[in-house]
Design an enzyme around this catalytic site. Structure first.
Site, short mmCIF file in Angstrom:
data_model
loop_
_atom_site.label_atom_id
_atom_site.label_comp_id
_atom_site.label_asym_id
_atom_site.label_seq_id
_atom_site.Cartn_x
_atom_site.Cartn_y
_atom_site.Cartn_z
N ARG A 99 19.30 52.90 -23.20
CA ARG A 99 18.81 52.83 -21.71
C ARG A 99 19.18 51.57 -21.27
O ARG A 99 18.86 50.70 -21.58
CB ARG A 99 17.44 53.34 -21.68
N HIS A 111 14.80 54.67 -12.51
CA HIS A 111 14.10 55.71 -13.31
C HIS A 111 15.11 57.03 -13.38
O HIS A 111 14.77 58.09 -13.46
CB HIS A 111 12.97 56.36 -12.67
N GLU A 132 13.35 60.48 -21.56
CA GLU A 132 14.64 59.81 -21.40
C GLU A 132 15.61 59.59 -22.48
O GLU A 132 16.65 59.78 -22.38
CB GLU A 132 14.45 58.25 -20.82
N ASN A 165 15.47 52.62 -26.24
CA ASN A 165 14.96 52.67 -24.97
C ASN A 165 14.11 51.17 -24.81
O ASN A 165 12.89 51.29 -25.28
CB ASN A 165 13.95 53.87 -24.47
N ARG A 220 3.43 45.91 -10.53
CA ARG A 220 4.28 45.46 -9.52
C ARG A 220 3.78 46.12 -8.40
O ARG A 220 3.12 47.01 -8.16
CB ARG A 220 5.59 46.05 -9.81
#
Ligand code: ADP
Length: 388
Positions: free
Chosen positions: A91, A179, A375, A11, A237
Site C-alpha cells: 500500500r 483510502h 485493503e 500495509n 487529525r
C-alpha cells in the site's frame, strides 16, 4: 516442498505494519497479522490457520520498520516452507497524477513515489521504506505498488479543484483523495449487485477517516483533499478547519509551521476535543461530558459530509460503513444516521447492534451496509492481475 506460489502484502503505517500472505492461485489467505510499535517495543500478532506455528516468532523489539519486515520475511521462510514467495504488494498512500492504478516497482516508479513524499510526508516514507526493505532482502522479488489515490482518478475535474489561483492546479496542488484501496474493496463487494450499489456514500471510519461518493463503482467525490488532513474529524487529525485559523495562529499567536503540523495532525480530532483518547472505545467507556461531546462532534461532521456527497451523487441509494469505527462502533453509526432521519434514512437498531451486514430498517429509503475493510486483499488481487 515449495509447491504454493505466495504473495506477501504489506500495509505499512506510521506506527504499525499490517501484513498478509496469500496463495497466488486462489488468493486464499494463509495468515495475516500486525506489528505494532509500542513505546516499550514491537508487538507482533498473527491470525490464520498457521498462526499457532508463529507463536515463538518474535520480531526485534527495536530497529524500526525495515528490521521488523526483514524478521518477518525470515519468519515466513522458516514457518511456511511450503510457500514460495513470488511477489510482494504494498500500500502506498500517494500516487499523485503519476498513477491511476497499481504499478510494478522499478527505478522510475520509485523516483515518482519519492517525489510525492512532499504531499504525504507522514505516511509515504514508511511505505517506501517497506519496499526498500523487501528489495534489500529479496533483490529479485517482483514488487507492486498500489496507491490510495488511484481509485479517485475517475473524479470529475470540479471535484478535484480547490478554490485558489489556477496556477496551483497545474503544479499538482489539487484534491487527490485517499483510502482508495478500502473504497476499491467496497466497490468490489458491490460489483455483484445489479446496480453496482447505486449511488453510494462509503464511510471509512478508522484512526484516519474519510468518505467517498461512489457511482457505478467509481469515485465521484471524496472528503480528503491534497493531503490526508482534510474532511472528517479523525482520531488525532482535525479534518477540515477554517484556513483563516492557520493565518491567525501564525500571525497572532506566533505558531511555527511545525507547531501547526503537530496540532492538526497529532493533537486534534477525537483526542484533542475530548482531551482523553483518540480511541472511540475509550471515549464510549469514559461516558463523561468531554468524551460525549467528541463523539457527538465526530458524528455531526460525518453526517454533514453524507449530505454534501449525496449532492455530488445526485441522490443516495446506499450508505456503507467500513474501517475500525465504521464496522464496530454501533453507537457512532446510530448517531450519524440519526441526522438523516428527515431523508427517511433509518437504522434497524437490533441489526445495528448485532453483527448483521445490512442494518437499515424495512422502511428506510436507502440501504445501510457494513463491509469489512480489506485493503490487503485488494493489493493481492492487483499483484495477481499484474503478475499472475
Ligand atoms: P487505522 O485507520 O489505523 O487502520 P482502524 O481502521 O483499525 O484504524 O480503526 C481503529 C479504530 O477503530 C480504533 O481507534 C477504535 O476507535 C475503533 N475500533 C476498533 N475496534 C473497535 C470496537 N470493537 N468497537 C469500537 N471501536 C473500535
Amino acid at each position: 516442498m515449495k509447491d504454493v506460489k505466495g504473495i506477501i502484502v504489506f500495509n505499512t503505517g506510521s506506527s504499525s505494519v499490517k501484513f498478509a500472505l496469500y496463495g497466488m492461485d486462489c488468493l486464499n489467505q494463509y495468515l495475516h497479522g500486525t506489528i505494532d510499535e509500542k513505546p516499550d517495543g514491537a508487538v507482533c500478532s498473527f491470525v490464520g490457520d498457521k498462526a499457532d506455528e508463529f507463536i515463538d516468532f518474535v520480531p526485534p523489539k527495536t530497529g524500526g520498520h525495515a528490521v521488523m519486515i526483514e524478521a518477518l520475511l525470515d519468519g515466513f521462510k522458516t514457518y511456511l516452507p511450503e510457500v514460495n514467495t513470488v511477489a510482494a504488494g504494498h500500500r502506498v498512500v500517494h500516487g499523485g497524477d503519476y498513477f491511476d492504478g497499481p504499478v510494478m516497482v522499478n527505478d522510475d516508479s520509485m523516483a515518482k513515489m519519492e517525489d510525492l513524499i512532499r504531499y504525504a510526508f507522514v505516511h509515504q516514507p514508511h511505505n517506501i521504506q517497506a519496499i526498500k526493505a523487501v528489495k534489500d532482502h529479496f533483490p529479485d522479488l517482483p514488487q507492486v505498488a498500489c496507491f490510495d489515490t488511484a481509485f479517485h482518478r475517475t473524479q470529475p475535474q470540479l471535484a478535484t479543484m480547490m478554490t485558489i489561483p489556477k496556477e496551483f492546479y497545474a503544479r499538482g496542488i489539487k484534491r487527490y483523495g485517499f483510502h482508495g484501496l478500502s473504497y476499491q474493496n467496497v466497490a468490489d463487494v458491490l460489483a455483484n449487485e445489479e446496480d453496482k450499489g447505486g449511488r453510494v456514500v462509503a464511510a471509512h471510519l478508522g484512526n484516519g477517516a474519510s468518505m467517498c461518493a461512489i457511482k457505478n463503482g467509481k469515485s465521484v467525490a471524496t472528503t480528503m483533499g491534497m493531503t490526508v488532513l482534510d474532511g472528517l474529524m479523525m482520531g488525532t487529525r482535525s479534518g477540515s478547519v477554517d484556513p483563516g485559523l492557520l493565518l491567525y495562529l501564525i500571525n497572532q499567536e506566533g505558531y511555527s509551521p511545525k507547531d501547526i503540523e503537530a496540532m492538526l495532525t497529532k493533537k486534534s480530532g477525537l483526542l484533542g476535543v475530548s482531551g482523553i483518547s483518540n480511541d472511540i472505545r475509550d471515549l464510549i467507556a469514559a461516558n463523561c461530558d468531554d468524551a460525549n461531546i467528541a463523539i457527538d462532534l465526530f458524528a455531526y461532521r460525518a453526517a454533514r459530509e453524507i449530505g454534501s456527497l449525496s449532492v455530488a451523487l445526485g441522490g443516495l441509494d446506499r450508505v456503507v460503513f467500513t474501517g475500525g469505527i465504521g464496522e464496530n462502533a454501533a453507537l457512532v453509526r446510530e448517531k450519524i444516521i440519526e441526522y438523516l432521519g428527515f431523508l427517511n434514512v433509518k437504522l434497524d437498531n437490533d441489526k445495528n447492534n448485532s453483527k448483521a451486514e445490512y442494518i437499515h430498517s424495512e422502511n428506510s429509503a436507502v440501504r445501510i451496509q457494513i463491509i469489512k475493510a480489506d485493503e490487503e486483499l485488494v493489493i493481492a488481487k492487483a499483484v495477481k492481475a499484474l503478475l499472475g
